[in-house]
Design a protein around this motif. Sequence first.
Motif, PDB file in Angstrom:
ATOM      1  N   HIS A 150       0.823  -1.212   0.000  1.00 39.53           N
ATOM      2  CA  HIS A 150       0.000   0.000   0.000  1.00 39.53           C
ATOM      3  C   HIS A 150       0.862   1.269   0.000  1.00 39.53           C
ATOM      4  N   PRO A 151       1.565   1.507  -1.134  1.00 38.22           N
ATOM      5  CA  PRO A 151       2.497   2.644  -1.191  1.00 38.22           C
ATOM      6  C   PRO A 151       1.825   4.013  -1.112  1.00 38.22           C
ATOM      7  N   SER A 152       2.577   4.976  -0.594  1.00 37.72           N
ATOM      8  CA  SER A 152       2.183   6.390  -0.621  1.00 37.72           C
ATOM      9  C   SER A 152       3.264   7.160  -1.370  1.00 37.72           C
ATOM     10  N   PHE A 153       2.862   8.205  -2.069  1.00 41.70           N
ATOM     11  CA  PHE A 153       3.794   9.135  -2.718  1.00 41.70           C
ATOM     12  C   PHE A 153       4.548   8.549  -3.916  1.00 41.70           C
ATOM     13  N   VAL A 154       4.325   7.282  -4.245  1.00 40.27           N
ATOM     14  CA  VAL A 154       5.025   6.669  -5.380  1.00 40.27           C
ATOM     15  C   VAL A 154       4.311   7.065  -6.673  1.00 40.27           C
ATOM     16  N   THR A 155       5.096   7.473  -7.676  1.00 45.45           N
ATOM     17  CA  THR A 155       4.534   7.952  -8.931  1.00 45.45           C
ATOM     18  C   THR A 155       4.872   7.004 -10.089  1.00 45.45           C
ATOM     19  N   VAL A 156       4.195   7.200 -11.203  1.00 40.66           N
ATOM     20  CA  VAL A 156       4.487   6.429 -12.412  1.00 40.66           C
ATOM     21  C   VAL A 156       5.930   6.655 -12.841  1.00 40.66           C
ATOM     22  N   ASP A 157       6.408   7.898 -12.709  1.00 40.40           N
ATOM     23  CA  ASP A 157       7.801   8.197 -13.071  1.00 40.40           C
ATOM     24  C   ASP A 157       8.774   7.414 -12.203  1.00 40.40           C
ATOM     25  N   ASP A 158       8.432   7.246 -10.921  1.00 41.84           N
ATOM     26  CA  ASP A 158       9.286   6.430 -10.036  1.00 41.84           C
ATOM     27  C   ASP A 158       9.384   5.006 -10.574  1.00 41.84           C
ATOM     28  N   ILE A 159       8.236   4.450 -10.925  1.00 41.96           N
ATOM     29  CA  ILE A 159       8.186   3.062 -11.395  1.00 41.96           C
ATOM     30  C   ILE A 159       9.008   2.891 -12.676  1.00 41.96           C
ATOM     31  N   LYS A 160       9.016   3.907 -13.523  1.00 43.67           N
ATOM     32  CA  LYS A 160       9.781   3.846 -14.775  1.00 43.67           C
ATOM     33  C   LYS A 160      11.283   3.712 -14.524  1.00 43.67           C
ATOM     34  N   GLU A 161      11.736   4.191 -13.367  1.00 47.72           N
ATOM     35  CA  GLU A 161      13.173   4.202 -13.090  1.00 47.72           C
ATOM     36  C   GLU A 161      13.681   2.964 -12.357  1.00 47.72           C
ATOM     37  N   LEU A 162      12.779   2.046 -12.038  1.00 37.73           N
ATOM     38  CA  LEU A 162      13.181   0.873 -11.264  1.00 37.73           C
ATOM     39  C   LEU A 162      14.173  -0.020 -12.002  1.00 37.73           C
ATOM     40  N   LYS A 163      15.129  -0.545 -11.218  1.00 32.11           N
ATOM     41  CA  LYS A 163      16.156  -1.424 -11.794  1.00 32.11           C
ATOM     42  C   LYS A 163      16.133  -2.826 -11.186  1.00 32.11           C
ATOM     43  N   VAL A 164      15.258  -3.069 -10.207  1.00 35.93           N
ATOM     44  CA  VAL A 164      15.239  -4.379  -9.543  1.00 35.93           C
ATOM     45  C   VAL A 164      13.835  -4.988  -9.614  1.00 35.93           C
ATOM     46  N   PRO A 165      13.731  -6.317  -9.492  1.00 35.51           N
ATOM     47  CA  PRO A 165      12.418  -6.963  -9.481  1.00 35.51           C
ATOM     48  C   PRO A 165      11.541  -6.379  -8.371  1.00 35.51           C
ATOM     49  N   ILE A 166      10.292  -6.086  -8.706  1.00 35.85           N
ATOM     50  CA  ILE A 166       9.417  -5.435  -7.723  1.00 35.85           C
ATOM     51  C   ILE A 166       8.040  -6.091  -7.674  1.00 35.85           C
ATOM     52  N   SER A 167       7.547  -6.232  -6.445  1.00 37.40           N
ATOM     53  CA  SER A 167       6.191  -6.725  -6.197  1.00 37.40           C
ATOM     54  C   SER A 167       5.418  -5.600  -5.526  1.00 37.40           C
ATOM     55  N   ILE A 168       4.250  -5.283  -6.056  1.00 41.30           N
ATOM     56  CA  ILE A 168       3.431  -4.205  -5.486  1.00 41.30           C
ATOM     57  C   ILE A 168       2.104  -4.800  -5.025  1.00 41.30           C
ATOM     58  N   LEU A 169       1.865  -4.697  -3.717  1.00 41.11           N
ATOM     59  CA  LEU A 169       0.650  -5.244  -3.114  1.00 41.11           C
ATOM     60  C   LEU A 169      -0.228  -4.079  -2.675  1.00 41.11           C
ATOM     61  N   GLY A 170      -1.381  -3.953  -3.305  1.00 44.15           N
ATOM     62  CA  GLY A 170      -2.248  -2.807  -3.036  1.00 44.15           C
ATOM     63  C   GLY A 170      -3.609  -3.213  -2.514  1.00 44.15           C
ATOM     64  N   ALA A 171      -4.339  -2.220  -2.036  1.00 40.25           N
ATOM     65  CA  ALA A 171      -5.670  -2.435  -1.476  1.00 40.25           C
ATOM     66  C   ALA A 171      -6.742  -1.925  -2.428  1.00 40.25           C
ATOM     67  N   GLU A 172      -7.864  -2.597  -2.433  1.00 37.40           N
ATOM     68  CA  GLU A 172      -8.991  -2.162  -3.259  1.00 37.40           C
ATOM     69  C   GLU A 172      -9.490  -0.792  -2.792  1.00 37.40           C
ATOM     70  N   ILE A 173      -9.482  -0.577  -1.459  1.00 41.13           N
ATOM     71  CA  ILE A 173      -9.980   0.680  -0.891  1.00 41.13           C
ATOM     72  C   ILE A 173      -8.764   1.522  -0.482  1.00 41.13           C
ATOM     73  N   ASP A 174      -8.281   2.335  -1.398  1.00 38.63           N
ATOM     74  CA  ASP A 174      -7.048   3.078  -1.131  1.00 38.63           C
ATOM     75  C   ASP A 174      -7.052   4.391  -1.896  1.00 38.63           C
ATOM     76  N   GLN A 175      -7.145   5.490  -1.150  1.00 39.12           N
ATOM     77  CA  GLN A 175      -7.143   6.810  -1.789  1.00 39.12           C
ATOM     78  C   GLN A 175      -5.729   7.219  -2.210  1.00 39.12           C
ATOM     79  N   LEU A 176      -4.711   6.652  -1.562  1.00 41.54           N
ATOM     80  CA  LEU A 176      -3.330   7.055  -1.822  1.00 41.54           C
ATOM     81  C   LEU A 176      -2.747   6.348  -3.039  1.00 41.54           C
ATOM     82  N   SER A 177      -3.042   5.061  -3.159  1.00 35.18           N
ATOM     83  CA  SER A 177      -2.641   4.298  -4.346  1.00 35.18           C
ATOM     84  C   SER A 177      -3.837   3.467  -4.798  1.00 35.18           C
ATOM     85  N   PRO A 178      -4.812   4.108  -5.430  1.00 35.60           N
ATOM     86  CA  PRO A 178      -6.018   3.388  -5.857  1.00 35.60           C
ATOM     87  C   PRO A 178      -5.685   2.353  -6.930  1.00 35.60           C
ATOM     88  N   PRO A 179      -6.566   1.370  -7.110  1.00 39.80           N
ATOM     89  CA  PRO A 179      -6.344   0.350  -8.125  1.00 39.80           C
ATOM     90  C   PRO A 179      -6.022   0.917  -9.513  1.00 39.80           C
TER      91      PRO A 179
END
Length: 245
Positions: A150-179
Motif C-alpha cells: 500500500h504505497p504512498s507518494f510513489v509515482t508512475v515516473d518512479d516506477i519507470k526508473e526501477l532497476k530491480v524486481p518489484i512486487s506491489i501489493l495494493g488495497a482495493e480501498i485506497d485513496q493514496l494508491s487506488p487500483p
Amino acid sequence: MSGPQCCANPPTLNPSSGAGHVEKVGGLDSYVSGSPDSKLAILLVSDVYGYEAPNLRKLADKIAAAGFYAVVPDFFYGDPFVPDNAERPIQVWIKDHGMDKGYEDAKPVIEALNSKGVYAIGAVGFCWGAKVVVELGKSSAFIKAAVLCHPSFVTVDDIKELKVPISILGAEIDQLSPPALLKQFEDVLASKSEAAVRYVDSFVKVFPKVAHGWTVRYNVEDEAAVKSAEEAHGNLLEWFVKYVK
C-alpha cells in the motif's frame, strides 16, 4: 497526498514487542530478528508509526523464520507520528521526516549489513516506507528486490526508473494508491519486461475488500483482516525467496 487514510488504524506501539531485539545498525536504532550470521537480509521500512509497531515486528520475525536477517530501522529517530497531537498533524510531521531523508539514512544501514558479510538484501516498504524502497530500487547497487505494500507518494515516473524486481501489493480501498494507479504501474512494468534493454520482473496485486495499511495495521482479532494480511505476507516472502539469493 497524505490524507486521513494514511494514518487510519494506528497501532499501539510497544518497544518490547517481537522475538528479536534492538541494536544499532548503520547508526540507527533497529529492531533485528533472525540469525546475524545469515548472508541474506531484508530491510523493512515502516509506515509513519515507526519501528515499534507490534504487527510490523511480528512480520519481521516471520521473515527471519524463513532464513533472512530482518532489520527494521527507526528512521524517525524516536519521533513517530502521533495521531492525537493536534499541534502536529501529518502535514507538519512529514516535513521533519521526508522520504528523501529516509532514503539517505537507509544507505549506511545497507553498508553496515554488507560489512557483516551480507551479500544480498531485499527491502519492503509500507506506505511512507514504500517511497524509500522505490528510491533504493532505482539502483541495483543497494537491493536485489523490492516489495511495496500500500504505497504512498510513489509515482508512475518512479516506477519507470526501477532497476530491480518489484512486487506491489495494493488495497482495493485506497485513496493514496487506488487500483487505477496500480494498473498504471503494472502497465509500465509490463513494458519494462518486454524491453530488450532492461528486463525487470514484476508482480502487481490488488487485494479485495481491504483498505490502505492492511498488511501491518490490521486488527488481530478480526479473522478476515488477519487472513488478508497473512496472504500479503506470504506473497512478499515468496518474492524475496525468489530474488534475494
